[in-house]
Design a protein around this motif. Structure first.
Motif, PDB file in Angstrom:
ATOM      1  N   ILE A  89       0.837  -1.203   0.000  1.00 13.98           N
ATOM      2  CA  ILE A  89       0.000   0.000   0.000  1.00 13.98           C
ATOM      3  C   ILE A  89       0.874   1.255   0.000  1.00 13.98           C
ATOM      4  O   ILE A  89       0.611   2.221  -0.738  1.00 13.98           O
ATOM      5  N   ALA A  90       1.920   1.251   0.812  1.00 16.22           N
ATOM      6  CA  ALA A  90       2.803   2.420   0.905  1.00 16.22           C
ATOM      7  C   ALA A  90       3.598   2.648  -0.364  1.00 16.22           C
ATOM      8  O   ALA A  90       4.136   3.743  -0.574  1.00 16.22           O
ATOM      9  N   SER A  91       3.682   1.619  -1.233  1.00 17.38           N
ATOM     10  CA  SER A  91       4.483   1.729  -2.452  1.00 17.38           C
ATOM     11  C   SER A  91       3.722   2.351  -3.612  1.00 17.38           C
ATOM     12  O   SER A  91       4.298   2.526  -4.701  1.00 17.38           O
ATOM     13  N   PHE A  92       2.463   2.663  -3.410  1.00 16.98           N
ATOM     14  CA  PHE A  92       1.695   3.282  -4.497  1.00 16.98           C
ATOM     15  C   PHE A  92       2.316   4.628  -4.857  1.00 16.98           C
ATOM     16  O   PHE A  92       2.622   5.443  -3.986  1.00 16.98           O
ATOM     17  N   VAL A  93       2.511   4.835  -6.150  1.00 12.73           N
ATOM     18  CA  VAL A  93       3.142   6.066  -6.626  1.00 12.73           C
ATOM     19  C   VAL A  93       2.064   7.119  -6.887  1.00 12.73           C
ATOM     20  O   VAL A  93       1.138   6.911  -7.677  1.00 12.73           O
ATOM     21  N   LEU A  94       2.179   8.246  -6.217  1.00 17.30           N
ATOM     22  CA  LEU A  94       1.240   9.349  -6.402  1.00 17.30           C
ATOM     23  C   LEU A  94       1.516  10.027  -7.743  1.00 17.30           C
ATOM     24  O   LEU A  94       2.632  10.491  -7.993  1.00 17.30           O
ATOM     25  N   HIS A  95       0.515  10.073  -8.602  1.00 14.73           N
ATOM     26  CA  HIS A  95       0.716  10.598  -9.945  1.00 14.73           C
ATOM     27  C   HIS A  95       1.027  12.091  -9.934  1.00 14.73           C
ATOM     28  O   HIS A  95       1.654  12.619 -10.859  1.00 14.73           O
ATOM     29  N   SER A  96       0.595  12.777  -8.904  1.00 10.48           N
ATOM     30  CA  SER A  96       0.807  14.228  -8.853  1.00 10.48           C
ATOM     31  C   SER A  96       2.257  14.601  -8.560  1.00 10.48           C
ATOM     32  O   SER A  96       2.731  15.661  -8.980  1.00 10.48           O
ATOM     33  N   SER A  97       2.960  13.716  -7.841  1.00 10.98           N
ATOM     34  CA  SER A  97       4.330  14.055  -7.437  1.00 10.98           C
ATOM     35  C   SER A  97       5.370  13.004  -7.804  1.00 10.98           C
ATOM     36  O   SER A  97       6.571  13.222  -7.646  1.00 10.98           O
ATOM     37  N   ASP A  98       4.920  11.845  -8.297  1.00  7.95           N
ATOM     38  CA  ASP A  98       5.807  10.711  -8.600  1.00  7.95           C
ATOM     39  C   ASP A  98       6.503  10.178  -7.356  1.00  7.95           C
ATOM     40  O   ASP A  98       7.527   9.506  -7.462  1.00  7.95           O
ATOM     41  N   ASP A  99       5.955  10.469  -6.181  1.00  5.73           N
ATOM     42  CA  ASP A  99       6.507   9.958  -4.925  1.00  5.73           C
ATOM     43  C   ASP A  99       5.640   8.809  -4.409  1.00  5.73           C
ATOM     44  O   ASP A  99       4.450   8.737  -4.692  1.00  5.73           O
ATOM     45  N   LEU A 100       6.276   7.928  -3.615  1.00  5.77           N
ATOM     46  CA  LEU A 100       5.514   6.869  -2.958  1.00  5.77           C
ATOM     47  C   LEU A 100       4.673   7.458  -1.837  1.00  5.77           C
ATOM     48  O   LEU A 100       4.984   8.521  -1.299  1.00  5.77           O
ATOM     49  N   ILE A 101       3.617   6.746  -1.459  1.00  6.31           N
ATOM     50  CA  ILE A 101       2.821   7.194  -0.322  1.00  6.31           C
ATOM     51  C   ILE A 101       3.710   7.306   0.908  1.00  6.31           C
ATOM     52  O   ILE A 101       3.637   8.287   1.654  1.00  6.31           O
ATOM     53  N   SER A 102       4.551   6.302   1.134  1.00  4.01           N
ATOM     54  CA  SER A 102       5.481   6.353   2.270  1.00  4.01           C
ATOM     55  C   SER A 102       6.655   5.428   1.977  1.00  4.01           C
ATOM     56  O   SER A 102       6.519   4.208   2.071  1.00  4.01           O
ATOM     57  N   ASP A 103       7.771   6.022   1.644  1.00 10.19           N
ATOM     58  CA  ASP A 103       8.955   5.212   1.358  1.00 10.19           C
ATOM     59  C   ASP A 103       9.451   4.446   2.591  1.00 10.19           C
ATOM     60  O   ASP A 103       9.799   3.266   2.479  1.00 10.19           O
ATOM     61  N   PRO A 104       9.484   5.051   3.786  1.00  9.62           N
ATOM     62  CA  PRO A 104       9.940   4.298   4.962  1.00  9.62           C
ATOM     63  C   PRO A 104       9.065   3.083   5.254  1.00  9.62           C
ATOM     64  O   PRO A 104       9.570   2.010   5.606  1.00  9.62           O
ATOM     65  N   VAL A 105       7.738   3.223   5.123  1.00 12.01           N
ATOM     66  CA  VAL A 105       6.840   2.097   5.368  1.00 12.01           C
ATOM     67  C   VAL A 105       7.023   1.032   4.296  1.00 12.01           C
ATOM     68  O   VAL A 105       7.002  -0.175   4.579  1.00 12.01           O
ATOM     69  N   SER A 106       7.236   1.468   3.057  1.00 11.83           N
ATOM     70  CA  SER A 106       7.450   0.527   1.965  1.00 11.83           C
ATOM     71  C   SER A 106       8.688  -0.332   2.211  1.00 11.83           C
ATOM     72  O   SER A 106       8.640  -1.561   2.112  1.00 11.83           O
ATOM     73  N   VAL A 107       9.789   0.315   2.557  1.00 18.08           N
ATOM     74  CA  VAL A 107      11.043  -0.407   2.792  1.00 18.08           C
ATOM     75  C   VAL A 107      10.976  -1.206   4.089  1.00 18.08           C
ATOM     76  O   VAL A 107      11.330  -2.392   4.133  1.00 18.08           O
ATOM     77  N   GLY A 108      10.499  -0.562   5.150  1.00 17.91           N
ATOM     78  CA  GLY A 108      10.442  -1.229   6.445  1.00 17.91           C
ATOM     79  C   GLY A 108       9.486  -2.404   6.458  1.00 17.91           C
ATOM     80  O   GLY A 108       9.773  -3.438   7.074  1.00 17.91           O
ATOM     81  N   GLY A 109       8.345  -2.268   5.777  1.00 19.13           N
ATOM     82  CA  GLY A 109       7.391  -3.373   5.721  1.00 19.13           C
ATOM     83  C   GLY A 109       7.966  -4.583   5.029  1.00 19.13           C
ATOM     84  O   GLY A 109       7.787  -5.723   5.479  1.00 19.13           O
TER      85      GLY A 109
END
Length: 232
Positions: free
Chosen positions: A180-200
């Motif tokens: 879920i945290a890895s979803f890329v926001l189209h408005s900014s090209d950023d992940l929802i949460s990079d720390p949660v993505s990596v840590g999870g």
């Protein structure tokens, strides 16, 4: 194909251990900084191949009575396995049959992650969606594995299968959080949460690794338990 039950169990445990270890390694920031994004993505992809191989071997194992209903002697006897089965009332089989396609989705997502210069929309379609589907199937598989032990909420700290099932459930929850945290926001090209993505991914893979390691002592204890009726 006629493997020895004890060898097949070792193969399943080893393949899951290697796959989990590679996901752990790929999630370590120091490793990413040392090898670069491309090599890190390859690490995940190779790890997913080990996951799929382990899941397929485990599916064959659980649907082959000769591979699980063994004692101290029969665990060393070669026996045929079943590559096809329909066991909808067997929760262990349901867990394995749900987990296998989940690993294939991870194959797809990690392979797609090897591609470069993709848009946020393409990233979400090719990487995020398969990752989310795979995480969902892992949750389903973990639930069936827990239900196979009996009631959903039980506390059995002396049971290796109980620890394995709940470690896999926690790992699946963490993988879902990462997805879920890895979803890329189209408005900014950023992940929802990079720390949660990596840590999870890191913590989830650690849970899977511990669960895989416990498969070996769990097998030994189950074999010893199968011997008890013969001695009384």
């Amino acid at each position: 194909m006629t493997p020895r039950p004890i060898d097949l169990n070792r193969v399943v445990a080893l393949l899951f251990s290697i796959g989990s270890a590679l996901f752990v390694l790929g999630s370590v920031p120091a490793y990413l900084n040392a090898v670069g994004q491309a090599a890190d993505s390859v690490t995940y992809f190779v790890g997913s191949i080990f996951f799929t191989s382990a899941s397929l071997a485990q599916l064959v194992q659980v649907q082959s009575p000769a591979m699980t209903e063994v004692d101290a002697e029969s665990q060393y006897r070669r026996a045929p396995v079943r590559f096809r089965a329909w066991l909808p009332h067997d929760r262990n089989w349901l867990a394995a049959v749900a987990q296998f396609p989940g690993t294939i989705f991870f194959n797809i997502s990690t392979f797609a992650a090897l591609l470069h210069n993709v848009t946020a929309e393409q990233q979400d379609r090719r990487v995020w969606r398969p990752d989310f589907y795979g995480s969902t199937l892992f949750l389903v598989a973990s639930l069936f594995a827990i239900l196979a032990l009996g009631r959903l909420f039980t506390f059995r700290p002396r049971s290796f299968p109980w620890w394995i099932a709940w470690l896999n459930m926690v790992g699946s929850i963490l993988f879902m959080a990462s997805a879920i945290a890895s979803f890329v926001l189209h408005s900014s090209d950023d992940l929802i949460s990079d720390p949660v993505s990596v840590g999870g991914t890191l913590l989830g893979a650690l849970c899977f690794l511990l669960g895989a390691i416990l498969m070996l002592p769990a097998w030994k204890r189950a074999v010893r338990a199968a011997e008890k009726p013969l001695k009384t």
